[in-house]
Design a protein around this motif. Structure first.
Motif, PDB file in Angstrom:
ATOM      1  N   ILE A   6       4.388  10.140  -7.140  1.00  0.00           N
ATOM      2  CA  ILE A   6       5.444  10.495  -8.090  1.00  0.00           C
ATOM      3  C   ILE A   6       4.838  10.737  -9.469  1.00  0.00           C
ATOM      4  O   ILE A   6       5.181  11.688 -10.161  1.00  0.00           O
ATOM      5  CB  ILE A   6       6.510   9.383  -8.167  1.00  0.00           C
ATOM      6  CG1 ILE A   6       7.298   9.320  -6.859  1.00  0.00           C
ATOM      7  CG2 ILE A   6       7.468   9.602  -9.332  1.00  0.00           C
ATOM      8  CD1 ILE A   6       8.230   8.132  -6.780  1.00  0.00           C
ATOM      9  N   ARG A   7       3.903   9.919  -9.859  1.00  0.00           N
ATOM     10  CA  ARG A   7       3.278  10.015 -11.187  1.00  0.00           C
ATOM     11  C   ARG A   7       2.468  11.294 -11.317  1.00  0.00           C
ATOM     12  O   ARG A   7       2.467  11.932 -12.367  1.00  0.00           O
ATOM     13  CB  ARG A   7       2.418   8.788 -11.422  1.00  0.00           C
ATOM     14  CG  ARG A   7       1.967   8.678 -12.821  1.00  0.00           C
ATOM     15  CD  ARG A   7       1.334   7.339 -13.034  1.00  0.00           C
ATOM     16  NE  ARG A   7       0.602   7.414 -14.307  1.00  0.00           N
ATOM     17  CZ  ARG A   7      -0.380   6.668 -14.623  1.00  0.00           C
ATOM     18  NH1 ARG A   7      -0.782   5.744 -13.783  1.00  0.00           N
ATOM     19  NH2 ARG A   7      -0.972   6.781 -15.766  1.00  0.00           N
ATOM     20  N   SER A   8       1.748  11.646 -10.260  1.00  0.00           N
ATOM     21  CA  SER A   8       0.928  12.856 -10.336  1.00  0.00           C
ATOM     22  C   SER A   8       1.732  14.113 -10.051  1.00  0.00           C
ATOM     23  O   SER A   8       1.235  15.211 -10.227  1.00  0.00           O
ATOM     24  CB  SER A   8      -0.261  12.746  -9.373  1.00  0.00           C
ATOM     25  OG  SER A   8       0.228  12.732  -8.035  1.00  0.00           O
ATOM     26  N   GLY A   9       2.946  13.962  -9.605  1.00  0.00           N
ATOM     27  CA  GLY A   9       3.820  15.109  -9.405  1.00  0.00           C
ATOM     28  C   GLY A   9       3.631  15.821  -8.081  1.00  0.00           C
ATOM     29  O   GLY A   9       4.031  16.968  -7.921  1.00  0.00           O
ATOM     30  N   GLU A  10       3.049  15.200  -7.108  1.00  0.00           N
ATOM     31  CA  GLU A  10       2.820  15.856  -5.804  1.00  0.00           C
ATOM     32  C   GLU A  10       3.964  15.642  -4.902  1.00  0.00           C
ATOM     33  O   GLU A  10       4.503  14.806  -4.484  1.00  0.00           O
ATOM     34  CB  GLU A  10       1.518  15.354  -5.174  1.00  0.00           C
ATOM     35  CG  GLU A  10       0.323  15.827  -5.940  1.00  0.00           C
ATOM     36  CD  GLU A  10      -0.966  15.325  -5.324  1.00  0.00           C
ATOM     37  OE1 GLU A  10      -0.947  14.850  -4.177  1.00  0.00           O
ATOM     38  OE2 GLU A  10      -1.977  15.394  -5.981  1.00  0.00           O
ATOM     39  N   PHE A  27       0.831  -1.203   0.000  1.00  0.00           N
ATOM     40  CA  PHE A  27       0.000   0.000   0.000  1.00  0.00           C
ATOM     41  C   PHE A  27       0.869   1.259   0.000  1.00  0.00           C
ATOM     42  O   PHE A  27       0.594   2.219  -0.734  1.00  0.00           O
ATOM     43  CB  PHE A  27      -0.920  -0.016   1.233  1.00  0.00           C
ATOM     44  CG  PHE A  27      -1.861   1.144   1.296  1.00  0.00           C
ATOM     45  CD1 PHE A  27      -2.941   1.231   0.434  1.00  0.00           C
ATOM     46  CD2 PHE A  27      -1.666   2.161   2.221  1.00  0.00           C
ATOM     47  CE1 PHE A  27      -3.801   2.297   0.492  1.00  0.00           C
ATOM     48  CE2 PHE A  27      -2.520   3.241   2.274  1.00  0.00           C
ATOM     49  CZ  PHE A  27      -3.604   3.309   1.413  1.00  0.00           C
ATOM     50  N   ALA A  28       1.955   1.241   0.806  1.00  0.00           N
ATOM     51  CA  ALA A  28       2.864   2.391   0.840  1.00  0.00           C
ATOM     52  C   ALA A  28       3.564   2.580  -0.501  1.00  0.00           C
ATOM     53  O   ALA A  28       3.729   3.719  -0.968  1.00  0.00           O
ATOM     54  CB  ALA A  28       3.893   2.195   1.949  1.00  0.00           C
ATOM     55  N   VAL A  29       3.956   1.484  -1.146  1.00  0.00           N
ATOM     56  CA  VAL A  29       4.602   1.585  -2.454  1.00  0.00           C
ATOM     57  C   VAL A  29       3.641   2.155  -3.481  1.00  0.00           C
ATOM     58  O   VAL A  29       4.012   3.022  -4.295  1.00  0.00           O
ATOM     59  CB  VAL A  29       5.150   0.204  -2.892  1.00  0.00           C
ATOM     60  CG1 VAL A  29       5.545   0.195  -4.356  1.00  0.00           C
ATOM     61  CG2 VAL A  29       6.326  -0.193  -2.029  1.00  0.00           C
ATOM     62  N   VAL A  30       2.399   1.697  -3.471  1.00  0.00           N
ATOM     63  CA  VAL A  30       1.400   2.227  -4.405  1.00  0.00           C
ATOM     64  C   VAL A  30       1.191   3.714  -4.176  1.00  0.00           C
ATOM     65  O   VAL A  30       1.104   4.500  -5.134  1.00  0.00           O
ATOM     66  CB  VAL A  30       0.078   1.438  -4.279  1.00  0.00           C
ATOM     67  CG1 VAL A  30      -1.052   2.121  -5.015  1.00  0.00           C
ATOM     68  CG2 VAL A  30       0.268   0.027  -4.796  1.00  0.00           C
ATOM     69  N   ARG A  31       1.119   4.144  -2.938  1.00  0.00           N
ATOM     70  CA  ARG A  31       0.944   5.585  -2.648  1.00  0.00           C
ATOM     71  C   ARG A  31       2.150   6.385  -3.119  1.00  0.00           C
ATOM     72  O   ARG A  31       2.003   7.477  -3.655  1.00  0.00           O
ATOM     73  CB  ARG A  31       0.736   5.793  -1.154  1.00  0.00           C
ATOM     74  CG  ARG A  31      -0.650   5.358  -0.714  1.00  0.00           C
ATOM     75  CD  ARG A  31      -0.951   5.805   0.663  1.00  0.00           C
ATOM     76  NE  ARG A  31      -0.965   7.271   0.695  1.00  0.00           N
ATOM     77  CZ  ARG A  31      -1.052   7.971   1.784  1.00  0.00           C
ATOM     78  NH1 ARG A  31      -1.117   7.368   2.947  1.00  0.00           N
ATOM     79  NH2 ARG A  31      -1.060   9.281   1.756  1.00  0.00           N
ATOM     80  N   ILE A  32       3.361   5.869  -2.880  1.00  0.00           N
ATOM     81  CA  ILE A  32       4.563   6.570  -3.326  1.00  0.00           C
ATOM     82  C   ILE A  32       4.605   6.678  -4.841  1.00  0.00           C
ATOM     83  O   ILE A  32       4.879   7.755  -5.394  1.00  0.00           O
ATOM     84  CB  ILE A  32       5.828   5.877  -2.777  1.00  0.00           C
ATOM     85  CG1 ILE A  32       5.916   6.067  -1.274  1.00  0.00           C
ATOM     86  CG2 ILE A  32       7.095   6.416  -3.451  1.00  0.00           C
ATOM     87  CD1 ILE A  32       7.007   5.249  -0.615  1.00  0.00           C
ATOM     88  N   ILE A  33       4.306   5.582  -5.528  1.00  0.00           N
ATOM     89  CA  ILE A  33       4.327   5.607  -6.997  1.00  0.00           C
ATOM     90  C   ILE A  33       3.257   6.535  -7.543  1.00  0.00           C
ATOM     91  O   ILE A  33       3.510   7.300  -8.479  1.00  0.00           O
ATOM     92  CB  ILE A  33       4.185   4.176  -7.560  1.00  0.00           C
ATOM     93  CG1 ILE A  33       5.446   3.370  -7.238  1.00  0.00           C
ATOM     94  CG2 ILE A  33       3.930   4.197  -9.059  1.00  0.00           C
ATOM     95  CD1 ILE A  33       5.358   1.915  -7.593  1.00  0.00           C
TER      96      ILE A  33
END
Length: 137
Positions: free
Chosen positions: A133-137, A124-130
């Protein structure tokens, strides 16, 4: 000779009495000053003792925090599974030790449930980090 002995005895007793009276007078006169000095030194001593105790407490808390963080990272790094055959595999030694320790108290099933929770939380933490990063926040 007898007269000189009496004169010296009288002078020595007079001087002894004079010094004893002077010493008693100074002792009475300077007692409050000695008490104030003693109180100030005791206060400084207690402040220093408190500072040493607080420093040792903060050092102990820091050591405990570092040991906790190191333990979490070592444990998380050690949760791996190596498949040896299609139906059998081997856990790392860290998880074997954790499961073995829980098995003594008949809590080995909880160890597997906790491992699933750790994997799920990590995913879940990896999905949130990715996603951040993708959305640029």
């Amino acid at each position: 000779m007898r007269l000189t002995q009496r004169v010296f005895s009288f002078l020595s007793s007079l001087l002894g009495h004079l010094f004893q009276t002077l010493f008693s007078f100074l002792k009475i006169l300077l007692r409050p000053l000695f008490i104030v000095i003693a109180l100030l030194l005791y206060f400084v001593y207690k402040i220093a003792e408190l500072a040493v105790t607080l420093i040792s407490l903060f050092l102990a808390i820091g050591k405990l925090l570092l040991a906790f963080i190191k333990g979490i990272f070592v444990t998380l790094a050690g949760f791996t599974y190596t498949p040896t055959t299609p139906h059998h595999g081997q856990w790392t030694s860290i998880f074997i030790n954790v499961a073995g320790g829980f098995e003594k108290f008949q809590l080995d099933k909880i160890a597997y449930i906790l491992q699933f929770g750790i994997w799920f939380g990590t995913a879940f933490a990896v999905v949130r980090i990715i996603s951040s990063i993708r959305s640029g926040e």
